[in-house]
Write an enzyme that holds these catalytic residues in place. Structure first.
Site, short mmCIF file in Angstrom:
data_model
loop_
_atom_site.label_atom_id
_atom_site.label_comp_id
_atom_site.label_asym_id
_atom_site.label_seq_id
_atom_site.Cartn_x
_atom_site.Cartn_y
_atom_site.Cartn_z
N ARG A 112 -5.81 -15.01 10.35
CA ARG A 112 -6.86 -15.96 9.94
C ARG A 112 -7.42 -16.77 11.10
O ARG A 112 -8.63 -17.06 11.10
CB ARG A 112 -6.31 -16.87 8.84
CG ARG A 112 -6.15 -16.16 7.52
CD ARG A 112 -5.25 -16.91 6.58
NE ARG A 112 -3.89 -16.96 7.10
CZ ARG A 112 -2.92 -17.69 6.57
NH1 ARG A 112 -3.17 -18.46 5.54
NH2 ARG A 112 -1.71 -17.65 7.09
N ARG A 151 2.71 -0.92 10.91
CA ARG A 151 2.81 -2.27 10.35
C ARG A 151 3.65 -2.24 9.08
O ARG A 151 3.43 -1.41 8.20
CB ARG A 151 1.40 -2.80 10.01
CG ARG A 151 1.44 -4.19 9.42
CD ARG A 151 0.04 -4.79 9.29
NE ARG A 151 0.09 -6.17 9.75
CZ ARG A 151 -0.53 -7.21 9.17
NH1 ARG A 151 -1.30 -7.02 8.12
NH2 ARG A 151 -0.41 -8.41 9.64
N TYR A 211 0.84 -1.19 0.00
CA TYR A 211 0.00 0.00 0.00
C TYR A 211 0.88 1.25 0.00
O TYR A 211 2.10 1.17 -0.10
CB TYR A 211 -0.99 -0.04 1.17
CG TYR A 211 -1.94 -1.23 1.05
CD1 TYR A 211 -2.81 -1.32 -0.04
CD2 TYR A 211 -1.93 -2.26 1.97
CE1 TYR A 211 -3.66 -2.42 -0.19
CE2 TYR A 211 -2.77 -3.36 1.82
CZ TYR A 211 -3.63 -3.43 0.74
OH TYR A 211 -4.46 -4.51 0.59
#
Ligand SMILES: Cc1cc2nc3c(=O)[nH]c(=O)nc-3n(C[C@H](O)[C@H](O)[C@H](O)COP(=O)(O)O)c2cc1C
Length: 209
Positions: free
Chosen positions: A166, A75, A28
């Site tokens: 997950r 992050r 990103y």
């Protein structure tokens, strides 16, 4: 653009969040500035490592201006290509986490898939050992951890904490399952990005014994 980040941070505060994490990972915007495969600029925000980390540093500083350093995290995904974004020398780029250390952020989280990763994989070595040297604050690692791997990483000092992704999808009570040593339910990748409640809110919690 930095003002947009500030506005987002202010909105997060108004909405009652406890803090914000700057997304500098996974190809990103911030990651596109960090890596030389995507950052082709020839101004103060491109070229040298110092220039490529400038946006990360300036946005982080701006977020700290809103929240204070104890409520701002970052992050990064330092190893390997993600979503078309890659760097020719991550071992030279990511020790620049020193700049985040100097800012005193609350924690740094790294998504680091290994060669056998099940949500992205790469042969590029993990940069976390070098980042650990450069960044002295709390370091959180992520990707493909289970309880045993997580406990080993904490015990040998590789990380201060582990982030699970997950496993939280399939296990609404993941924390409790870890606490009591229960098995984890598998999540269904078919419903990962699907609309509706299926695959989001319909995984059962453990039944009380
Ligand atoms: C459905 C889905 C959506 C995700 N969305 C994001 C995202 O928006 N931003 C991000 O940084 N990571 C995202 N990830 C990656 C996770 O944050 C995490 O890094 C990844 O699942 C590896 O950790 P795990 O092995 O514990 O699942 C997503 C993962 C999944 C499965």
């Amino acid at each position: 653009m930095i003002a947009d980040y500030v506005a987002a941070a202010e909105n997060a505060k108004k909405a009652g969040f406890d803090g914000v994490q700057l997304h500098g990972a996974n190809g990103y915007l911030i990651d596109q500035f960090l890596r030389d495969g995507s950052n082709l600029r020839d101004d103060d925000y491109g070229g040298s490592v110092e220039n490529r980390i400038r946006l990360l540093r300036e946005v982080t500083e701006a977020l700290i201006g809103v929240w204070g350093k104890d409520r701002v995290a970052v992050r990064l995904s330092p190893n390997g290509e993600t979503q078309g974004v890659d760097d020719s020398a991550p071992e030279k780029l990511f020790p620049a986490a020193r700049a985040l250390d100097a800012l005193g952020i609350a924690f740094l989280e790294l998504r680091e898939p290994g060669p056998d990763g099940t949500f992205g994989k790469t042969d590029v070595p993990k940069q976390s050992p070098a980042i650990r040297q450069a960044f002295k604050g709390p370091l959180i690692l992520n990707s493909d951890y289970d309880v045993a791997l997580a406990e080993a990483a904490l015990a040998n000092g590789t990380a201060d904490a582990i982030a699970f992704g997950r496993p939280f999808i399939g296990n609404p009570d993941l924390v409790e399952r870890i606490r009591v040593g229960a098995d984890w339910a598998a999540d269904n990748p078919q419903t990962w990005y699907a609309p509706g409640a299926e695959g989001y809110t319909d995984y059962p919690a453990l039944q009380p014994a």
